[in-house]
Motif scaffolding. Structure first.
Motif, PDB file in Angstrom:
ATOM      1  N   GLY A 110       0.978  -1.461   0.370  1.00 31.19           N
ATOM      2  CA  GLY A 110      -0.129   0.334  -0.347  1.00 31.19           C
ATOM      3  C   GLY A 110       0.855   1.302   0.213  1.00 31.19           C
ATOM      4  N   TYR A 122       1.804   1.845  -3.811  1.00 30.17           N
ATOM      5  CA  TYR A 122       0.694   2.617  -4.073  1.00 30.17           C
ATOM      6  C   TYR A 122       0.027   3.411  -3.722  1.00 30.17           C
ATOM      7  N   TYR A 133      -3.053  -0.041 -10.101  1.00 31.54           N
ATOM      8  CA  TYR A 133      -3.281   0.405  -8.842  1.00 31.54           C
ATOM      9  C   TYR A 133      -3.442   1.668  -8.037  1.00 31.54           C
ATOM     10  N   VAL A 180      -6.929   3.545  -6.512  1.00 35.55           N
ATOM     11  CA  VAL A 180      -6.137   4.680  -4.956  1.00 35.55           C
ATOM     12  C   VAL A 180      -6.975   5.970  -5.219  1.00 35.55           C
ATOM     13  N   ALA A 202      -5.161   3.760  -0.634  1.00 31.78           N
ATOM     14  CA  ALA A 202      -3.841   2.435  -0.646  1.00 31.78           C
ATOM     15  C   ALA A 202      -3.694   1.448   0.482  1.00 31.78           C
ATOM     16  N   LEU A 203      -3.710   2.369   1.726  1.00 30.76           N
ATOM     17  CA  LEU A 203      -4.164   0.907   2.522  1.00 30.76           C
ATOM     18  C   LEU A 203      -5.042  -0.064   2.503  1.00 30.76           C
ATOM     19  N   GLY A 242      -4.053  -2.125  -0.646  1.00 28.37           N
ATOM     20  CA  GLY A 242      -2.883  -2.818   0.011  1.00 28.37           C
ATOM     21  C   GLY A 242      -3.347  -4.469   1.504  1.00 28.37           C
ATOM     22  N   SER A 259      -9.824  -5.285  -5.479  1.00 29.17           N
ATOM     23  CA  SER A 259      -9.629  -4.687  -5.459  1.00 29.17           C
ATOM     24  C   SER A 259     -10.294  -3.543  -6.861  1.00 29.17           C
TER      25      SER A 259
END
Lengths: 366, 300
Positions: free
Chosen positions: B15, B18, B234, B238, B254-255, B258, B277
């Motif tokens: 993450g 990302y 990704y 985000v 992002a968290l 991930g 995702s």
């Protein structure tokens, strides 16, 4: 006049398997050789795909980053049905196209709810779902290796090197069909509404057109034809290739349109043929002895068709938004204005006239 | 339990990369309304730049801290320089035109840059020497062995978040950027040259992507020409989930992405994390186009 020239061109291309004309480096061997037919066949199928994409992006202004997905669905559906079920050739082809239609309805009905960039992103996401599923070998889709066609299930006329010309004709037939269909569709009333949406969606909406429905229709037509092209591509390749779902494949389609000229059927065709020939032939040409002796700084860019295409693409976006077709049309117009051609001829060139006028105003108000 | 902890840390590290790419994209889209495809290629280019610095140290002993910092610095500089040139040379000419043309130019640039790297170093992966403490030394947290590299990645992402927030909040440039995200026309009407902020933000995005590239190469111990594309996809998630122009939104997204990826892939099925995702991204676009960042600007 123009239909005659086109028909003559098609007849000439259909004779290609019997021509022993040298390929002049553009093709691997003489025009009629197996290798050349394979390269040309690939170019035709990709051109058909690019024309379907032009309906979406060039004519309606819908920039999808997942068009390769429907092409891949046709390919994979067809090959996997042949490989894993008892379905015959025609059943597999029909069901594969059916699967493509269903997927196209679902993806587009959802994605078109969002607008412009969001549509691009949703189609991108949908195509990535398929890329991941294939990458993970879901349903036996083969991961990076793809799936090979069980050749015993193909009609005998499409198998083997001797029959390459039949596959070539199949690809040519697909291209002609797609071309004619796209030309016709873009001159109908519905085609004019597509262009109105591209120019100004709000205005088209205010004029009383349900733009959502028109966009859904164009997306369905384009996706379905892409699925058919995918089936032909699988026959040509003898396999379903995972590269078709990648982001760079779909960006490749965008590059073809910009190169050839978006919003023109023959521009898409031109761009796709140039793109495919460059991609297929440039590495072979640049690995020849003469080029290998060049210093790295020159040799490396030449050996990478993607690099050359990418740079040319950027230059076209910056300086030639009309693409190659735009340049050709400008030249034709200049010649006609200078020469003594009948003025009526210019109006008959519907493709061009349609591309320059603002379509929304051409539509009768009611 | 130790599995869960391990996956939390792995998810956070992924993450973090990302976030490095996605935060830049979010600011760029928020301010300039340009969806850039080029930053994925910057990430790849900088991963190679980092590898170029690191490859001379031996695989067994690994590079020293100094070399490592130099590699990171080079990544930041190369990424920033590439982005700066792109904005000045290519994008400036297109601000009068359709947003689509700007998107197309960045996509073409990314396409070309990756092809160039392919031409020079080939499509095969290259091993990146990493210091032993980065990947092989672990710290025990509730029985899980966490590599130091995880802490480095997470630490860098947190520091970056704090630094960018501080920049946006406490400097004059940051103020212009925030105002530009809210209402670009008004900023221009007040006589501020908003294009200088465009250059700044695009360059910062490139530099941060470059940092992410070197870190990703270190973390994976390898570079190849496809990493940028993967991370870019990704980063788009985000951007969409986090909301445009929202740094905190990007961090949360992002968290989430991930962690989602790690847990779904481990507990259910490999590949499911990625699929979820992208479904998350599609759902956000359709149901909450402004993202979790909460600004009421639609991602049109």
């Amino acid at each position: 006049m123009i239909p005659l020239v086109l028909a003559g061109g098609v007849a000439l291309l259909a004779c290609a398997p019997y021509l022993a004309v040298p390929g002049l480096g553009v093709l691997p061997d003489t025009v009629g050789s197996i290798g050349s037919l394979q390269v040309l066949g690939t170019a035709y199928v990709i051109a058909a795909l690019a024309i379907t994409y032009d309906l979406l992006m060039g004519y309606t202004g819908l920039v999808s980053f997942g068009h390769g997905m429907f092409f891949a669905l046709g390919s994979y559906g067809f090959v996997m049905l042949l490989a894993f079920t008892s379905a015959g050739f025609w059943t597999a082809a029909a069901v594969a196209v059916g699967i493509t239609v269903v997927a196209a309805v679902i993806v587009n009905a959802v994605a078109l709810r969002a607008s412009l960039i969001a549509y691009s992103m949703v189609t991108l996401a949908a195509a990535q779902l398929m890329a991941i599923a294939i990458g993970q070998n879901y349903l036996g889709s083969g991961g990076v290796d793809g799936v090979t066609i069980p050749f015993e299930k193909l009609p005998a006329g499409l198998v083997g090197i001797v029959n390459t010309k039949h596959v070539y004709w199949l690809a040519l037939g697909l291209l002609v069909l797609t071309f004619v269909l796209a030309r016709w569709l873009t001159t109908t009333r519905i085609g004019h509404v597509w262009r109105a949406i591209r120019e100004n969606e709000l205005r088209a909406e205010v004029m009383g057109f349900t733009t959502y429905t028109y966009k859904l229709v164009v997306a369905l037509i384009a996706s379905t034809l892409a699925g058919v092209a995918g089936v032909v591509y699988a026959i040509l390749l003898g396999a379903a290739d995972p590269g078709e779902t990648s982001l760079s494949f779909s960006i490749g389609l965008v590059i073809m349109l910009i190169l050839g000229g978006r919003g023109r059927v023959w521009g898409a065709l031109l761009g796709a043929v140039v793109y495919t020939l460059l991609q297929q032939r440039l590495p072979a040409i640049t690995s020849s002895a003469g080029v290998a002796a060049l210093p790295d700084a020159i040799r490396i860019p030449l050996a990478q068709p993607q690099l050359l295409l990418g740079v040319v693409f950027i230059l076209f976006v910056l300086f030639l938004p009309g693409g190659l077709a735009g340049v050709v049309e400008k030249a034709i117009r200049a010649v006609r204005r200078g020469g003594s051609g009948p003025p009526g001829d210019a109006a008959a060139d519907g493709e061009f006239a349609a591309a320059v006028r603002v379509p929304a105003s051409a539509e009768p108000t009611r | 339990m130790s599995n869960v902890i391990l996956m939390i840390f792995t998810g956070l590290s992924v993450g973090a990369v990302y976030f490095l790419l996605g935060s830049g994209l979010a600011l760029i889209f928020g301010l300039m309304r340009v969806l850039t495809f080029a930053h994925g290629a910057y990430l790849t280019a900088c991963a190679y730049a980092g590898w170029f610095i690191l490859r001379h140290s031996s695989l067994a002993a690994g590079p020293s801290i100094g070399t490592l910092l130099l590699a990171l610095l080079v990544g930041v500089v190369v990424g920033g320089a590439l982005a700066f040139l792109t904005e000045r040379v290519l994008l400036r000419a297109l601000y009068q035109r359709d947003h689509l043309d700007q998107l197309l130019v960045t996509a073409g640039l990314g396409f070309s840059l990756v092809a160039l790297l392919n031409g020079i170093w080939g499509p095969d992966s290259r091993a990146v020497p990493t210091p032993p403490w980065f990947t092989r030394t672990t710290t025990d947290i509730f029985g899980a062995h966490i590599a130091r590299g995880d802490f480095v990645l997470i630490g860098v992402a947190v520091l970056l978040l704090i630094a960018l927030e501080a920049f946006l909040k406490h400097t004059r440039h940051g103020l212009v950027v925030r105002a530009g995200v809210e209402n670009r026309e008004m900023v221009r009407a007040l006589g501020i040259d908003v294009r200088r902020s465009f250059t700044l933000i695009f360059t910062v995005g490139g530099a941060v992507a470059g940092l992410g590239g070197v870190l990703a190469a270190l973390y994976a111990n390898a570079v190849n020409t496809t990493i940028g594309d993967t991370y870019l996809l990704y980063a788009f998630i985000v951007l969409v989930v986090g909301g445009l122009g929202s740094l905190r939104g990007a961090a949360i997204a992002a968290l989430a992405v991930g962690l989602l990826q790690q847990f779904a892939n481990f507990y259910v099925n490999p590949g499911l994390g990625e699929i979820l995702s992208f479904i998350l991204m599609g759902a956000m676009l359709l149901l909450r186009p402004e993202g979790v960042g909460g600004k009421k600007i639609r991602l049109i």
